[in-house]
Write a protein that holds these residues in place. Structure first.
Motif, PDB file in Angstrom:
ATOM      1  N   UNK A 189      10.340 -12.668 -16.251  1.00 24.25           N
ATOM      2  CA  UNK A 189      10.129 -11.801 -17.331  1.00 24.25           C
ATOM      3  C   UNK A 189       8.826 -12.582 -18.579  1.00 24.25           C
ATOM      4  N   UNK A 190       9.087 -14.183 -18.405  1.00 23.17           N
ATOM      5  CA  UNK A 190       7.923 -14.771 -19.289  1.00 23.17           C
ATOM      6  C   UNK A 190       6.796 -14.656 -18.770  1.00 23.17           C
ATOM      7  N   UNK A 191       6.771 -14.469 -17.426  1.00 26.38           N
ATOM      8  CA  UNK A 191       5.154 -14.221 -16.855  1.00 26.38           C
ATOM      9  C   UNK A 191       4.595 -12.708 -17.165  1.00 26.38           C
ATOM     10  N   UNK A 192       5.617 -11.898 -17.130  1.00 26.44           N
ATOM     11  CA  UNK A 192       5.155 -10.473 -17.233  1.00 26.44           C
ATOM     12  C   UNK A 192       4.819 -10.224 -18.672  1.00 26.44           C
ATOM     13  N   UNK A 224      10.688   3.067 -17.127  1.00 28.73           N
ATOM     14  CA  UNK A 224      11.239   2.695 -18.522  1.00 28.73           C
ATOM     15  C   UNK A 224      10.051   2.351 -19.578  1.00 28.73           C
ATOM     16  N   UNK A 225      10.191   2.622 -20.827  1.00 26.92           N
ATOM     17  CA  UNK A 225       9.096   2.208 -21.598  1.00 26.92           C
ATOM     18  C   UNK A 225       9.043   0.929 -22.019  1.00 26.92           C
ATOM     19  N   UNK A 226       7.833   0.297 -22.010  1.00 24.12           N
ATOM     20  CA  UNK A 226       7.513  -1.405 -22.315  1.00 24.12           C
ATOM     21  C   UNK A 226       8.375  -1.762 -23.320  1.00 24.12           C
ATOM     22  N   UNK A 227       8.388  -0.845 -24.598  1.00 19.66           N
ATOM     23  CA  UNK A 227       9.290  -1.405 -25.743  1.00 19.66           C
ATOM     24  C   UNK A 227      10.740  -1.521 -25.422  1.00 19.66           C
ATOM     25  N   UNK A 228      11.349  -0.666 -24.304  1.00 14.22           N
ATOM     26  CA  UNK A 228      12.724  -0.778 -24.235  1.00 14.22           C
ATOM     27  C   UNK A 228      12.780  -1.941 -23.210  1.00 14.22           C
ATOM     28  N   UNK A 229      12.040  -2.140 -22.350  1.00 15.95           N
ATOM     29  CA  UNK A 229      12.212  -3.322 -21.479  1.00 15.95           C
ATOM     30  C   UNK A 229      12.071  -4.610 -22.417  1.00 15.95           C
ATOM     31  N   UNK A 230      11.175  -4.661 -23.314  1.00 14.40           N
ATOM     32  CA  UNK A 230      11.193  -5.837 -24.308  1.00 14.40           C
ATOM     33  C   UNK A 230      12.483  -5.988 -24.949  1.00 14.40           C
ATOM     34  N   UNK A 231      13.198  -4.844 -25.429  1.00 13.46           N
ATOM     35  CA  UNK A 231      14.198  -4.892 -26.119  1.00 13.46           C
ATOM     36  C   UNK A 231      15.399  -5.322 -25.308  1.00 13.46           C
ATOM     37  N   UNK A 232      15.541  -4.829 -24.018  1.00 13.54           N
ATOM     38  CA  UNK A 232      16.473  -5.173 -23.070  1.00 13.54           C
ATOM     39  C   UNK A 232      16.539  -6.883 -22.818  1.00 13.54           C
ATOM     40  N   UNK A 279      14.045  -9.126 -13.855  1.00 21.53           N
ATOM     41  CA  UNK A 279      12.961  -8.792 -13.099  1.00 21.53           C
ATOM     42  C   UNK A 279      12.672  -7.078 -12.750  1.00 21.53           C
ATOM     43  N   UNK A 280      13.960  -6.682 -12.718  1.00 17.71           N
ATOM     44  CA  UNK A 280      13.776  -4.978 -12.479  1.00 17.71           C
ATOM     45  C   UNK A 280      13.304  -4.338 -13.739  1.00 17.71           C
ATOM     46  N   UNK A 281      13.566  -4.917 -15.011  1.00 15.49           N
ATOM     47  CA  UNK A 281      12.923  -4.396 -16.165  1.00 15.49           C
ATOM     48  C   UNK A 281      11.416  -4.368 -16.214  1.00 15.49           C
ATOM     49  N   UNK A 282      10.927  -5.566 -15.716  1.00 18.57           N
ATOM     50  CA  UNK A 282       9.615  -5.602 -15.537  1.00 18.57           C
ATOM     51  C   UNK A 282       8.952  -4.390 -14.608  1.00 18.57           C
ATOM     52  N   UNK A 283       9.606  -4.418 -13.505  1.00 16.66           N
ATOM     53  CA  UNK A 283       9.257  -3.357 -12.466  1.00 16.66           C
ATOM     54  C   UNK A 283       9.194  -2.205 -12.991  1.00 16.66           C
ATOM     55  N   UNK A 293       3.454  -3.137  -3.611  1.00 15.64           N
ATOM     56  CA  UNK A 293       2.488  -3.618  -4.568  1.00 15.64           C
ATOM     57  C   UNK A 293       2.221  -5.145  -4.555  1.00 15.64           C
ATOM     58  N   UNK A 294       3.307  -6.037  -4.152  1.00 13.65           N
ATOM     59  CA  UNK A 294       3.367  -7.384  -4.228  1.00 13.65           C
ATOM     60  C   UNK A 294       3.514  -7.890  -5.831  1.00 13.65           C
ATOM     61  N   UNK A 295       4.094  -6.711  -6.523  1.00 13.32           N
ATOM     62  CA  UNK A 295       4.176  -7.044  -7.794  1.00 13.32           C
ATOM     63  C   UNK A 295       4.988  -8.318  -8.268  1.00 13.32           C
ATOM     64  N   UNK A 296       6.263  -8.455  -8.015  1.00  6.93           N
ATOM     65  CA  UNK A 296       6.885  -9.773  -8.053  1.00  6.93           C
ATOM     66  C   UNK A 296       6.349 -10.714  -7.579  1.00  6.93           C
TER      67      UNK A 296
END
Length: 434
Positions: A130-133, A64-72, A53-57, A403-406
């Motif tokens: 993660x699947x939703x984000x 963190x770059x989106x590409x790095x979040x995807x990789x992790x 969840x933190x990677x999405x935030x 932001x209510x993001x999660x």
């Protein structure tokens, strides 16, 4: 008289620094996250779910770059998809559930830990977020969605009931199911929602009814609320689900929702610390946070003529105990969405009065001003470790406050929606959800 509150700039720094735990402590080869920063600490699967969840935030905030979040995220999900699921004592999981603690390198069960239903719940919640984000039509993001969905569908919630309505705490290959079940108000609110939402092995609606029958309603310090002593109970399910305005049968009868209940629980914590019935050092209306945390014990010593017992890691609780004067700043932060008017001044107080509580990953786990050894410090004891279970809620609840993001993401998850509805929740955003 209003007390100074933590600024937006300081809150941003706290969130960013805390995110660093997941950025720097995670094993890049398999995505496993250590339970804490002590040497040779095992992986905690709850910490892994919080990391997902933190990677999405982090991607959304630019930490963190989106590409790095995807990789992790992909590295982590692939590991849990491919790791051994069997009755063998050195497997990673069984029946779609996972062992509480895993070896950081091999991913095998360690510490003879239990196959944990609650810790698997938090792992799966992170996967579903993660699947939703990651909703773009790229090869990598499609794989994230597919693997997360497969992991969730694999969990056999009916098996975890072991022939009764309420879900067991877990299972061990050496002795079978643990004797305890999830009952009484606790962090298993999320567990039952995920179990009810399963498209493959769903819990019956009667399981939620049986769980809710074990609730205890109390009045403490002028606040009536659904009682649980440690503050984390009122927070961990709320990390993921927006309970504002939605109610199950129990809350409809009481005329409030679980969000309001957690707001009241937060005020009860403040009231307890302000009254300070056990006369611990440091407790005040701006210094509170009694929950599961590291501690200075086990030890017994005389402090100012009073013999006191101190604990190590323990689920501390108010007003009935255990309470040994240990304060966990993360517990205050995780109540930020419920009561910012008292949380932000508490965070500022921690910064001003206990600056040694802050280090590279933000607030340390806990501190105890009463436990002074007279040698190293007269300021009391400070935890030397960071814990993934603490770090995750700090990152995620700051974001929910800002932001209510999660919450917005999880409102889009069909399994969460189905689970809430099968539990009897209605009203609010749930009624307007397609």
């Amino acid at each position: 008289m209003s007390r100074p509150a933590m600024s937006d700039k300081a809150l941003d720094k706290l969130q960013r620094d805390t995110f660093g735990y997941f950025l720097k402590e995670t094993n890049p080869a398999n995505g496993l996250v250590p339970d804490n920063t002590r040497a040779d600490a095992p992986c905690s699967i709850t910490a892994v779910g919080l990391a997902l969840a933190a990677y999405a935030v982090g991607a959304e905030r630019g930490f963190i770059a989106r590409t790095e979040a995807i990789r992790r995220t992909l590295t982590t999900l692939r590991f849990f998809r491919d790791s051994p699921q069997s009755e063998e004592p050195d497997a990673t999981g069984y029946k779609g559930f996972y062992y509480h603690f895993l070896d950081m390198h091999s991913g095998q069960r360690t510490w003879k830990s239990e196959l944990s239903t609650i810790d698997t719940t938090f792992l799966l919640a992170g996967a579903l977020l993660a699947a939703t984000y990651f909703d773009r039509e790229t090869k990598e993001e499609r794989e994230i969605r597919a693997v997360a969905d497969a992991l969730y569908r694999r969990a056999d919630w009916q098996w975890a009931q072991n022939g009764a309505l309420k879900v067991t705490h877990g299972w061990k290959p050496e002795g079978g199911f643990l004797k305890y079940r999830w009952e009484g108000y606790n962090e298993a609110l999320l567990l039952y929602v995920l179990g009810l939402g399963s498209p493959t092995h769903p819990l019956p609606t009667e399981s939620y009814t049986a769980w809710a029958k074990s609730y205890r309603w109390k009045k403490l310090y002028g606040h009536e609320f659904l009682y649980a002593g440690p503050l984390f109970v009122h927070q961990l399910s709320h990390v993921w689900i927006d309970f504002r305005g939605i109610q199950d049968d129990f809350m409809r009868e009481r005329g409030i929702d679980y969000f309001e209940n957690s707001r009241r629980a937060t005020y009860v914590q403040q009231a307890y610390a302000s009254r300070n019935p056990k006369k611990f050092k440091g407790y005040s209306e701006s210094c509170w946070g009694i929950t599961a945390s590291d501690g200075p014990g086990p030890a017994t010593r005389k402090v100012d003529g009073v013999e006191r017992r101190f604990y190590d890691y323990r689920a501390r609780s108010i007003p009935y105990g255990p309470d040994d004067g240990t304060i966990a700043p993360w517990a205050a932060v995780a109540s930020l969405p419920f009561a910012p008017e008292i949380v932000l001044p508490a965070l500022q107080h921690f910064n001003e009065s206990f600056p040694e509580m802050t280090s590279k990953y933000g607030f340390k786990c806990s501190f105890n001003p009463t436990f002074a050894d007279g040698k190293r410090s007269t300021r009391g004891w400070i935890s030397q470790g960071y814990y993934g279970l603490d770090q995750g809620p700090i990152v995620l609840m700051i974001e929910n406050y800002r932001s209510g993001f999660v919450w917005r993401l999880m409102r889009q998850c069909p399994y969460i929606v189905r689970g809430l509805r099968r539990a009897g929740f209605t009203n609010g955003w749930l009624d307007s959800h397609e």
